[in-house]
Scaffold this motif. Structure first.
Motif, mmCIF file in Angstrom:
data_model
loop_
_atom_site.group_PDB
_atom_site.id
_atom_site.type_symbol
_atom_site.label_atom_id
_atom_site.label_comp_id
_atom_site.label_asym_id
_atom_site.label_seq_id
_atom_site.Cartn_x
_atom_site.Cartn_y
_atom_site.Cartn_z
ATOM 1 N N THR C 208 -7.463 1.283 -0.141
ATOM 2 C CA THR C 208 -7.761 0.694 1.175
ATOM 3 C C THR C 208 -9.245 0.409 1.380
ATOM 4 O OG1 THR C 208 -8.094 2.644 2.572
ATOM 5 C CG2 THR C 208 -5.810 2.014 2.125
ATOM 6 N N VAL C 209 -10.031 0.289 0.277
ATOM 7 C CA VAL C 209 -11.440 -0.087 0.426
ATOM 8 C C VAL C 209 -11.516 -1.555 0.843
ATOM 9 C CG1 VAL C 209 -13.638 -0.434 -0.776
ATOM 10 C CG2 VAL C 209 -12.331 1.660 -1.150
ATOM 11 N N ILE C 228 1.371 -3.463 -2.295
ATOM 12 C CA ILE C 228 0.433 -2.443 -2.788
ATOM 13 C C ILE C 228 -0.246 -1.746 -1.621
ATOM 14 C CG2 ILE C 228 -1.555 -1.990 -4.273
ATOM 15 C CD1 ILE C 228 -1.033 -4.555 -5.722
ATOM 16 N N MET C 229 -0.638 -2.524 -0.601
ATOM 17 C CA MET C 229 -1.321 -1.944 0.555
ATOM 18 C C MET C 229 -0.457 -0.913 1.256
ATOM 19 S SD MET C 229 -2.931 -5.343 2.146
ATOM 20 C CE MET C 229 -3.637 -6.485 0.968
ATOM 21 N N ILE C 230 0.803 -1.300 1.523
ATOM 22 C CA ILE C 230 1.694 -0.378 2.224
ATOM 23 C C ILE C 230 1.931 0.865 1.359
ATOM 24 C CG2 ILE C 230 4.068 -0.096 3.065
ATOM 25 C CD1 ILE C 230 3.874 -2.896 4.185
ATOM 26 N N MET C 231 2.055 0.639 0.051
ATOM 27 C CA MET C 231 2.178 1.754 -0.885
ATOM 28 C C MET C 231 0.959 2.675 -0.783
ATOM 29 S SD MET C 231 3.308 0.927 -4.730
ATOM 30 C CE MET C 231 4.440 -0.396 -4.394
ATOM 31 N N GLY C 232 -0.240 2.059 -0.846
ATOM 32 C CA GLY C 232 -1.485 2.829 -0.793
ATOM 33 C C GLY C 232 -1.615 3.582 0.512
ATOM 34 N N TYR C 233 -1.181 2.929 1.594
ATOM 35 C CA TYR C 233 -1.221 3.521 2.924
ATOM 36 C C TYR C 233 -0.291 4.736 2.974
ATOM 37 C CZ TYR C 233 -1.284 3.274 8.053
ATOM 38 O OH TYR C 233 -1.447 3.529 9.382
ATOM 39 N N GLY C 234 0.831 4.611 2.252
ATOM 40 C CA GLY C 234 1.807 5.704 2.257
ATOM 41 C C GLY C 234 1.415 6.834 1.328
ATOM 42 N N ILE C 235 0.976 6.504 0.100
ATOM 43 C CA ILE C 235 0.770 7.580 -0.866
ATOM 44 C C ILE C 235 -0.512 8.359 -0.637
ATOM 45 C CG2 ILE C 235 2.219 6.566 -2.652
ATOM 46 C CD1 ILE C 235 -0.222 5.693 -4.130
#
Lengths: 284, 284, 284, 284
Positions: C208-209, C228-235
């Motif tokens: 999320t940079v 990928i963003m939603i994944m990154g936000y979740g993990i």
């Protein structure tokens, strides 16, 4: 977890209706019968298709090519949903209560924008609000379970409401003070043209979104900005901590509040039949 | 934590094979013998080298200079991995079950793209999927421990699956509604050229990624954007809270592992004296 | 929490030294005497000043004006720190053990770059490594307390090491696979010029940079990026959950493991004097 | 939760005042009477209006059109708040203690900038500090509850203060070392023109803000940047974990509030039968 009975919304509780309205009610509002579930499924697919149609209509290249087709689709779905809304009003037990309920309002707002486009052209894109109707999806899936899960999440949110308000107020105060500070420190050239814009920048920075359309260029401005970033990086711990603690409590707090009639021991598991201390049978 | 026995995948459980297939099986699938571990080590190094080769091949400057060498390496590894895949099929106890298992599919997909490049040139970059094969690395390291750790993480994820689905649905609804709102509010100049693009922007913003390639410029647009940011900043607490609570529960779920001698019920509190299900006195 | 004794590093434990070396040792390594604390304070201020001097020296406008002054300051501090390092070697109980310890290496690396600049000009900026020496600050402050706090944090990190490795491996696999996918989907125009660069982009996005220097422009690329963003936000919930659970366990796990000799009841508080179940005195 | 009594600030505790000052005190400082609440409400609305006026004044288009009106509003509110400040000084029980309290300082700083503008023009924008006065809002709302909530949050922050300091020091060391590293690795072209600027970049990256105004372009620089990102993504778990654990502890610290009748010791477990300190039987 809420029982099956209180899952029936208030506007659909009450006396028996005339046979045909009762059947219609079971199809449109129910999900116990096969026909009821089929209706919900068709409805949700229609909603999703209509939302996709609206989205595609907003893409210029597609609108130029398929504009009239999408126009027809939009009116088709709107007329269908209007009929459905009227049927709901007819067969529900308390029409007025339904019309003012969350779903009633969403159902109405899902058709109005199309009629409004006859007057205001841009209004049609607000039809995406239809997506809220898909919440009904949870009824077809293992209903009670999902509502139970959402219930836990919402209860935890409600319980931490006051803490979150205190937190939000702190965040708003911070962004107003720091935004104004950077307005004074940075000149117009770096994009800090007014306090509202600087406050917007402070929100973009504190929440770690960081577009970069506005960014400090003076050393002092960058120093203050760095402070806000570290602050934002740190205080994200606050809502997460509040919510985690509330959920941990909800998870670990599953003891029966009633105590044993023989020895008075409390703190039994919900599935306990006998007192774990004296072996006496627990009252149900 | 899973025992050693159920770490053997289903496709490799069953009767004894002929001697040479049994030896091959122990080398290729096993990790108890020294040769088995050496095989795995060589395999993983080969995979990593081949993935690095594919990555380097995508850098134009390197491709121009060492293109033919990398081409040879790629075919070399592909042929090696194809032979290895065939050997696996031959020596495994249940070939068909293996071929359909996660590792079987990954092993096959690790060689196919190279053959596909004879027809479709771009396909070769999909060979990086080989990296999934490195998951086998955990077998050489203290196996059971790592699988045990992964098991705890995955169990917690599985248990919070429904809550996370409710959460994801909420996030998707939010980005569709807010994305459309900004499409209506902002003009084409600031990059909000269609609803799908605006929804993309809403995801970029809500997840706090914030590229800045699309950013609102009107005061109203910036106000709505600021709301989404604060929302995104706040609701990141939800998955974190869910997952933390689930893990805390898994950690502190210290129920007595011994079960009642009378009825077999397990999961008693540590301070329980009588079985909570049948009232029988628990043995100390 | 570690006791006062084991706070003395191993390289300074052992027999009494000759009087003058013992006094020197107490000043340089000790923090119990007034002189020892004064020495530490002067040292830390010198270190911070020298780091600030190095930083300022890197700003061109300042270097042009005050270059020779900063040059003199740099050599002055380097000579001082070299003398201090030699004195440490002389008065410490086990010089060789000290030289190989964390602080010994940092102390040496804090002077070497200046001497290296006689050969390699750019090396001097590596002197900022001196900042690591400021860790000694915690010795002047209420020492044991801070080390105790750091100890809790590090213990929790160590305990969750394996889980975090599993997590990191998953993240690396995700960025390699998704980076390559976007390299294939997006052309060169949007900045995805090679797989390594695409993997870099995937890391920028997943964490999320979101710099925005490389960003997908095709609809398919944006769709994958959004995933990928939603994944990154979740993990991000995963490391936070792991660490929270580990700390919660460390916090709530403060029960005495010893049980009552009379009734066998365990789980007493650490400050309990009598058994809470039978009233018998607990053994200390 | 603090009782009603200790919610009265120290500067307003003490002897009865003369009747008219007592009435004034009750209106200005009190919130039990209807008039007191009305006064607070009017005050907060005035503060918010004045802050909005200052913000609008900073927007050039609005200043050009309504500049003189906003100028009048600003002076009007400043004179009102000055009178209010003087009245507070007159009717408070301990004026000097109030003047030095948090609210006293904020109240004074809410009027000074306007008078300063007669000398320094830019000073007026610092009037937004008035927003801090809105903290009084919590007095009109269900006071004790909100203060209680804030109290829990602040207590948890205070308890984790030392851990957070250790964490902040680690973050600062990381950004200085990595910032300098990128200054050496990257040239001037990519924006890394000095170490302070590179440290600023490292903070922007580690906190996942990611403006993109400065971004590495060399492969080595991007590799190091990627490491910082993954580090930043991981260590955000640390403050969140600390704060969550502290709050969970505060929530689950469910000790029996009743104390032993023999020795007065409190803090017994709920299932304790005998006092853990003196062995006396606890009353049920």
């Amino acid at each position: 977890m809420p029982s099956a009975r209180n899952l029936t919304p208030k506007y659909n509780q009450g006396d028996e209706l005339s046979p045909w309205r009762e059947s219609l009610n079971r199809i449109i509002f129910g999900y116990q019968t096969r026909l009821g579930r089929a209706f919900d499924l068709v409805l949700i697919i229609s909603i999703l298709l209509s939302v996709i149609a609206i989205m595609l209509d907003s893409v210029e290249a597609i609108r130029l090519e398929y504009g009239s087709l999408l126009y027809a689709i939009e009116w088709g779905f709107t007329i269908l949903f209007t009929i459905e809304y009227l049927l709901r009003l007819i067969c529900v037990r308390k029409p007025w209560l339904y019309a003012r309920s969350f779903y009633g309002v969403v159902d109405l707002m899902s058709v109005i924008p199309t009629y409004l486009t006859l007057i205001i052209p841009g209004a049609k894109y607000m039809l995406v609000i239809r997506i809220l109707r898909v919440l009904r999806l949870f009824r077809i899936l293992k209903l009670a379970e999902y509502i139970g899960e959402a219930h836990v999440l919402i209860t935890a949110l409600t319980k931490s409401r006051q803490k979150i308000l205190v937190f939000l107020y702190t965040v708003l105060t911070l962004v107003v003070v720091f935004g104004s500070l950077l307005y004074v420190v940075e000149g117009d050239e770096s994009g800090f043209t007014s306090i509202p814009k600087s406050v917007y920048w402070a929100i973009v920075t504190l929440t770690t979104v960081g577009y970069g359309d506005i960014a400090p260029v003076t050393p002092l401005g960058q120093f203050i900005a760095a402070s806000i970033m570290i602050m934002g990086y740190g205080i994200i711990a606050v809502p997460t901590g509040i919510y985690s603690a509330e959920l941990v409590k909800a998870y670990t707090d599953n003891k029966n509040p009633e105590s044993c009639t023989a020895c008075g021991e409390a703190g039994h598991d919900f599935d306990a039949v006998y007192c774990k201390m004296c072996g006496h049978k627990l009252s149900d």
